[in-house]
Design a protein around this motif. Sequence first.
Motif, mmCIF file in Angstrom:
data_model
loop_
_atom_site.group_PDB
_atom_site.id
_atom_site.type_symbol
_atom_site.label_atom_id
_atom_site.label_comp_id
_atom_site.label_asym_id
_atom_site.label_seq_id
_atom_site.Cartn_x
_atom_site.Cartn_y
_atom_site.Cartn_z
ATOM 1 N N ASP A 131 14.611 -9.482 -7.454
ATOM 2 C CA ASP A 131 14.681 -8.160 -6.848
ATOM 3 C C ASP A 131 14.941 -8.322 -5.361
ATOM 4 O O ASP A 131 14.298 -9.152 -4.707
ATOM 5 N N THR A 132 15.827 -7.519 -4.812
ATOM 6 C CA THR A 132 16.137 -7.627 -3.392
ATOM 7 C C THR A 132 15.079 -6.963 -2.513
ATOM 8 O O THR A 132 14.933 -7.321 -1.348
ATOM 9 N N ALA A 133 14.329 -5.988 -3.052
ATOM 10 C CA ALA A 133 13.322 -5.281 -2.264
ATOM 11 C C ALA A 133 11.950 -5.468 -2.903
ATOM 12 O O ALA A 133 11.800 -5.305 -4.121
ATOM 13 N N PHE A 134 10.949 -5.797 -2.095
ATOM 14 C CA PHE A 134 9.590 -5.917 -2.599
ATOM 15 C C PHE A 134 8.983 -4.536 -2.799
ATOM 16 O O PHE A 134 8.989 -3.704 -1.904
ATOM 17 N N ARG A 135 8.463 -4.312 -3.999
ATOM 18 C CA ARG A 135 7.740 -3.081 -4.318
ATOM 19 C C ARG A 135 6.588 -3.436 -5.254
ATOM 20 O O ARG A 135 6.516 -4.544 -5.784
ATOM 21 N N PHE A 136 5.721 -2.459 -5.511
ATOM 22 C CA PHE A 136 4.550 -2.734 -6.349
ATOM 23 C C PHE A 136 4.936 -3.222 -7.737
ATOM 24 O O PHE A 136 4.271 -4.073 -8.311
ATOM 25 N N HIS A 137 6.021 -2.694 -8.299
ATOM 26 C CA HIS A 137 6.460 -3.104 -9.629
ATOM 27 C C HIS A 137 7.734 -3.935 -9.600
ATOM 28 O O HIS A 137 8.423 -4.047 -10.610
ATOM 29 N N SER A 138 8.069 -4.507 -8.447
ATOM 30 C CA SER A 138 9.330 -5.256 -8.377
ATOM 31 C C SER A 138 9.222 -6.603 -9.082
ATOM 32 O O SER A 138 8.128 -7.064 -9.419
ATOM 33 N N GLY A 139 10.393 -7.215 -9.264
ATOM 34 C CA GLY A 139 10.441 -8.519 -9.902
ATOM 35 C C GLY A 139 10.249 -9.636 -8.892
ATOM 36 O O GLY A 139 9.587 -9.463 -7.862
ATOM 37 N N LEU A 163 0.816 -1.209 0.000
ATOM 38 C CA LEU A 163 0.000 0.000 0.000
ATOM 39 C C LEU A 163 0.853 1.265 0.000
ATOM 40 O O LEU A 163 0.533 2.241 -0.704
ATOM 41 N N LEU A 164 1.927 1.259 0.766
ATOM 42 C CA LEU A 164 2.800 2.428 0.795
ATOM 43 C C LEU A 164 3.415 2.688 -0.578
ATOM 44 O O LEU A 164 3.489 3.841 -1.033
ATOM 45 N N ASP A 165 3.844 1.629 -1.246
ATOM 46 C CA ASP A 165 4.450 1.838 -2.555
ATOM 47 C C ASP A 165 3.402 2.123 -3.614
ATOM 48 O O ASP A 165 3.677 2.858 -4.570
ATOM 49 N N HIS A 166 2.210 1.571 -3.456
ATOM 50 C CA HIS A 166 1.113 1.938 -4.356
ATOM 51 C C HIS A 166 0.860 3.435 -4.269
ATOM 52 O O HIS A 166 0.714 4.117 -5.292
ATOM 53 N N ARG A 167 0.844 3.948 -3.059
ATOM 54 C CA ARG A 167 0.683 5.402 -2.884
ATOM 55 C C ARG A 167 1.788 6.164 -3.618
ATOM 56 O O ARG A 167 1.522 7.137 -4.336
ATOM 57 N N VAL A 207 -6.172 11.781 -7.460
ATOM 58 C CA VAL A 207 -7.346 11.281 -6.742
ATOM 59 C C VAL A 207 -7.051 9.888 -6.180
ATOM 60 O O VAL A 207 -7.369 9.585 -5.025
ATOM 61 N N HIS A 208 -6.421 9.043 -6.989
ATOM 62 C CA HIS A 208 -6.057 7.705 -6.513
ATOM 63 C C HIS A 208 -5.074 7.795 -5.340
ATOM 64 O O HIS A 208 -5.162 7.019 -4.384
ATOM 65 N N HIS A 209 -4.138 8.715 -5.435
ATOM 66 C CA HIS A 209 -3.183 8.928 -4.339
ATOM 67 C C HIS A 209 -3.920 9.251 -3.044
ATOM 68 O O HIS A 209 -3.618 8.684 -1.980
ATOM 69 N N GLU A 210 -4.908 10.130 -3.133
ATOM 70 C CA GLU A 210 -5.679 10.495 -1.951
ATOM 71 C C GLU A 210 -6.471 9.306 -1.417
ATOM 72 O O GLU A 210 -6.603 9.118 -0.198
ATOM 73 N N GLN A 211 -6.986 8.485 -2.318
ATOM 74 C CA GLN A 211 -7.748 7.305 -1.893
ATOM 75 C C GLN A 211 -6.859 6.306 -1.154
ATOM 76 O O GLN A 211 -7.265 5.746 -0.136
ATOM 77 N N VAL A 212 -5.652 6.089 -1.652
ATOM 78 C CA VAL A 212 -4.737 5.173 -0.975
ATOM 79 C C VAL A 212 -4.329 5.750 0.382
ATOM 80 O O VAL A 212 -4.199 5.012 1.368
ATOM 81 N N ALA A 265 1.501 3.951 9.125
ATOM 82 C CA ALA A 265 2.147 5.263 9.095
ATOM 83 C C ALA A 265 2.965 5.429 7.816
ATOM 84 O O ALA A 265 3.592 4.471 7.335
ATOM 85 N N LEU A 266 2.947 6.635 7.284
ATOM 86 C CA LEU A 266 3.749 6.916 6.098
ATOM 87 C C LEU A 266 5.226 6.852 6.458
ATOM 88 O O LEU A 266 5.635 7.304 7.524
ATOM 89 N N ARG A 267 6.002 6.275 5.577
ATOM 90 C CA ARG A 267 7.450 6.230 5.768
ATOM 91 C C ARG A 267 8.106 6.142 4.396
ATOM 92 O O ARG A 267 7.483 5.671 3.431
ATOM 93 N N PRO A 268 9.337 6.606 4.293
ATOM 94 C CA PRO A 268 9.991 6.577 2.979
ATOM 95 C C PRO A 268 10.335 5.150 2.561
ATOM 96 O O PRO A 268 10.684 4.308 3.392
ATOM 97 N N LEU A 269 10.193 4.905 1.268
ATOM 98 C CA LEU A 269 10.615 3.641 0.679
ATOM 99 C C LEU A 269 11.556 3.942 -0.476
ATOM 100 O O LEU A 269 11.336 4.906 -1.224
#
Length: 202
Positions: A191-199, A33-37, A73-78, A88-92
């Motif tokens: 991919d070493t880190a999981f993200r929305f578009h990671s491998g 969800l954080l990375d989707h945002r 708008v999608h950003h606000e929804q997430v 809580a929001l945190r940097p990724l």
Amino acid sequence: MTASETHSPADFLACPTPAAWIQAALAQQDILLLDHRNCELKAAATAMSLIARYGQDAELASALSKLAREELVHHEQVLRILKRRGIALRPLTASRYASGMRAAVRTHEPAKLADTLVVGAFIEARSCERFHALVGQVDAELSRYYRFLLKSEARHFEDYLALAQQYAAGDISDRIAFFRAREQELIETADTAFRFHSGVPA
């Protein structure tokens, strides 16, 4: 190649999302969800950056302005979903996906604009494909939201592809094939880190 020659966003891609990524997404829904945002915010920023660079073209600026507004708008929804879930929001750190795709964009015009728009089409297609893959796997709230997003993400994919064809100097089939292979590599390799578009999770 034109938008009318494509089918669904999933058909446009060379490969489906690996099962290992889906399992990682279910296990790390806070990061999902954080990375989707972050992705929604970056999508809006990309559209606005293109407007700033190519804003002398009213048709292009209008299409990208609508896209940017919808992404915000999608950003606000997430953000609201994150708040409801107490995340809580945190940097990724950014994934390698978008930068890996954009690194191959040509630097001269009009090829640069056409390639950038093709890359946008692939990013939106992959987002759509991943939402579809997750719909039946996540909880009811996320399932409803991801199902809601499918239509807009598919439309963004179609818009980017149509714009790429419109602003290219010629046929873009070879560039689509090139970026399709590059996108597949990014999705199917570790991919070493999981993200929305990671491998594939390493």
